[in-house]
Design an enzyme around this catalytic site. Structure first.
Site, mmCIF file in Angstrom:
data_model
loop_
_atom_site.group_PDB
_atom_site.id
_atom_site.type_symbol
_atom_site.label_atom_id
_atom_site.label_comp_id
_atom_site.label_asym_id
_atom_site.label_seq_id
_atom_site.Cartn_x
_atom_site.Cartn_y
_atom_site.Cartn_z
ATOM 1 N N THR A 77 0.942 -1.444 0.347
ATOM 2 C CA THR A 77 -0.130 0.119 -0.214
ATOM 3 C C THR A 77 0.886 1.201 0.042
ATOM 4 O O THR A 77 0.326 2.184 -0.801
ATOM 5 C CB THR A 77 -1.123 0.113 1.016
ATOM 6 O OG1 THR A 77 -1.883 -0.905 1.037
ATOM 7 C CG2 THR A 77 -1.966 1.397 1.116
ATOM 8 N N SER A 112 1.852 -7.182 -0.934
ATOM 9 C CA SER A 112 1.903 -8.460 -0.730
ATOM 10 C C SER A 112 1.866 -9.509 -0.621
ATOM 11 O O SER A 112 2.368 -10.343 0.176
ATOM 12 C CB SER A 112 2.888 -7.513 1.081
ATOM 13 O OG SER A 112 1.921 -7.763 1.726
ATOM 14 N N THR A 146 2.028 -4.162 4.600
ATOM 15 C CA THR A 146 1.556 -4.560 5.690
ATOM 16 C C THR A 146 1.411 -6.621 5.789
ATOM 17 O O THR A 146 1.411 -7.161 7.166
ATOM 18 C CB THR A 146 0.629 -3.764 6.481
ATOM 19 O OG1 THR A 146 -0.981 -3.819 5.621
ATOM 20 C CG2 THR A 146 1.350 -2.238 6.187
ATOM 21 N N ASP A 147 0.527 -7.045 5.093
ATOM 22 C CA ASP A 147 -0.063 -8.210 5.361
ATOM 23 C C ASP A 147 0.561 -9.272 4.963
ATOM 24 O O ASP A 147 1.016 -9.873 6.005
ATOM 25 C CB ASP A 147 -1.060 -8.835 3.765
ATOM 26 C CG ASP A 147 -2.673 -7.593 3.447
ATOM 27 O OD1 ASP A 147 -2.528 -7.204 4.316
ATOM 28 O OD2 ASP A 147 -2.843 -7.787 1.979
HETATM 29 N N1 ASP Z 1 -2.460 -5.418 1.050
HETATM 30 C C1 ASP Z 1 -1.650 -4.482 1.042
HETATM 31 C C2 ASP Z 1 -0.882 -4.972 1.397
HETATM 32 O O1 ASP Z 1 -0.090 -6.359 1.667
HETATM 33 C C3 ASP Z 1 -1.272 -3.693 2.651
HETATM 34 C C4 ASP Z 1 -0.910 -3.545 3.190
HETATM 35 O O2 ASP Z 1 0.331 -2.615 2.364
HETATM 36 O O3 ASP Z 1 -1.146 -2.646 4.040
HETATM 37 O O4 ASP Z 1 0.551 -5.264 -0.260
#
Ligand code: ASP
Length: 323
Positions: A13, A55, A88-89
């Site tokens: 993200t 991610s 973050t995932d």
């Molecule tokens: N879906 C996103 C990822 O992990 C979530 C994020 O980056 O916060 O790429």
């Protein structure tokens, strides 16, 4: 004197924007790269775009590529720290793999964002600046791999994503953050007591992770293991127990020489072999199930994967997982 920081982008993200229809998507031009001028007032930045992946697309192969990239750059130039931007995932998994497969004295700091670059209250550049500040700080040395988001500093060993959408998503259950970032300073009050290093070069094996639930039957585990996994991690109940049918199938897997690691599906606490009934943790431990000493399921899966490839001591999983 300004410190030398290697900044590696991997996507997530923090590298995305929201389109006119409200979908958050990767862009051809990674917007987090526009922060370079802001960052240059804090450090000498060498910037690399390793990937631009959401991610959930990151696998242990990319994680190991990051490890090899850091090794290659650190051999070429003096580094004071590394910062990695990441979705973050699966950030906690990349952080933990790097924790187990690197042993630098300088910090490796991961960060990300919960709001993409053009959303109201976007937290990407803010988190990135904090991550660079931590990576530059002498207090962050000898701490292994860290995660910096939302003014907090966490260790890779403990960190987990706890909220789908809050900017305060990363927490360290049981232990809390090891430090804080304020406007004027980096505050670190704790020194990690465990650091483990495995010189891993390639990943070829496969480890499955399954969550245990009330009334779980053996068929799910049996069909998963029939596809040839080299190891199994189970998120068990409470202190480390499973239903009777699951216990019977675990014993059959162990009989074939395939390692089975147990963690608890509880958010806090450590799984231990306490209960002696069929499926109780004590029975499982006596049968050879390994207890993972407080890490969550996704990290125990990576640790078993790494353990299955290691060639140097300790090669027995009980000792390996006790640390
Ligand atoms: N879906 C996103 C990822 O992990 C979530 C994020 O980056 O916060 O790429």
């Amino acid at each position: 004197m300004k410190k030398n920081i290697l900044l590696i982008h991997t996507g997530g993200t923090i590298s995305m924007k929201m389109d006119a229809h409200g979908a958050v998507l990767p862009n051809e031009h990674n917007p987090i790269k526009d922060a370079k001028d802001t960052l240059s007032s804090y450090a000498n930045i060498t910037e690399v775009e390793a990937f631009n992946l959401p991610s959930p697309h990151i696998t242990p192969v990319e994680m190991l590529e990051l490890r090899n990239l850091i090794l290659a750059y650190s051999a070429q130039q003096p580094l004071d720290g590394v910062v990695i931007t990441h979705g973050t995932d699966t950030l906690e998994e990349t952080a933990y793999l790097l924790e187990l497969t690197t042993n630098f004295d300088f910090p490796i700091v991961l960060t990300g964002a919960m709001r993409s670059a053009n959303e109201l209250g976007a937290d990407g550049v803010y988190n990135l600046v904090e991550a660079v500040r931590v990576a530059c700080d002498d207090l962050a040395r000898e701490k292994g791999v860290l995660v910096v988001m939302n003014d907090e500093i966490h260790q890779a060993f403990n960190i987990t994503k706890t909220s789908t959408s809050s900017v305060n998503t990363f927490q360290s259950p049981q232990y809390g953050p090891i430090g804080l970032v304020t406007k004027k300073a980096i505050h670190i009050q704790q020194q990690p007591v465990r650091r483990q290093y495995v010189a891993l070069e390639h990943i070829t094996k496969r480890v499955a992770l399954l969550k245990v639930y009330a009334g779980m039957e053996a068929d799910l585990i049996e069909s998963v293991m029939a596809s040839g996994y080299d190891g199994l991690v189970l998120e068990g109940l409470g202190q480390g127990n499973v239903p009777p049918a699951v216990a019977t199938s675990i014993l059959a897997i162990l009989d074939k020489g395939i390692p089975v690691v147990l963690v608890s599906r509880c958010f806090n606490g450590i799984a231990e072999g306490v209960y002696g009934y069929h499926g109780g943790g004590r029975q499982l431990e006596e049968a050879g199930v390994i207890f993972a000493n407080g890490i969550n399921g996704q990290k125990a899966r990576l640790k078993l994967l790494i353990g299955l490839h290691q060639t140097t001591a300790p090669t027995d999983f009980k000792t390996f997982f006790a640390m």
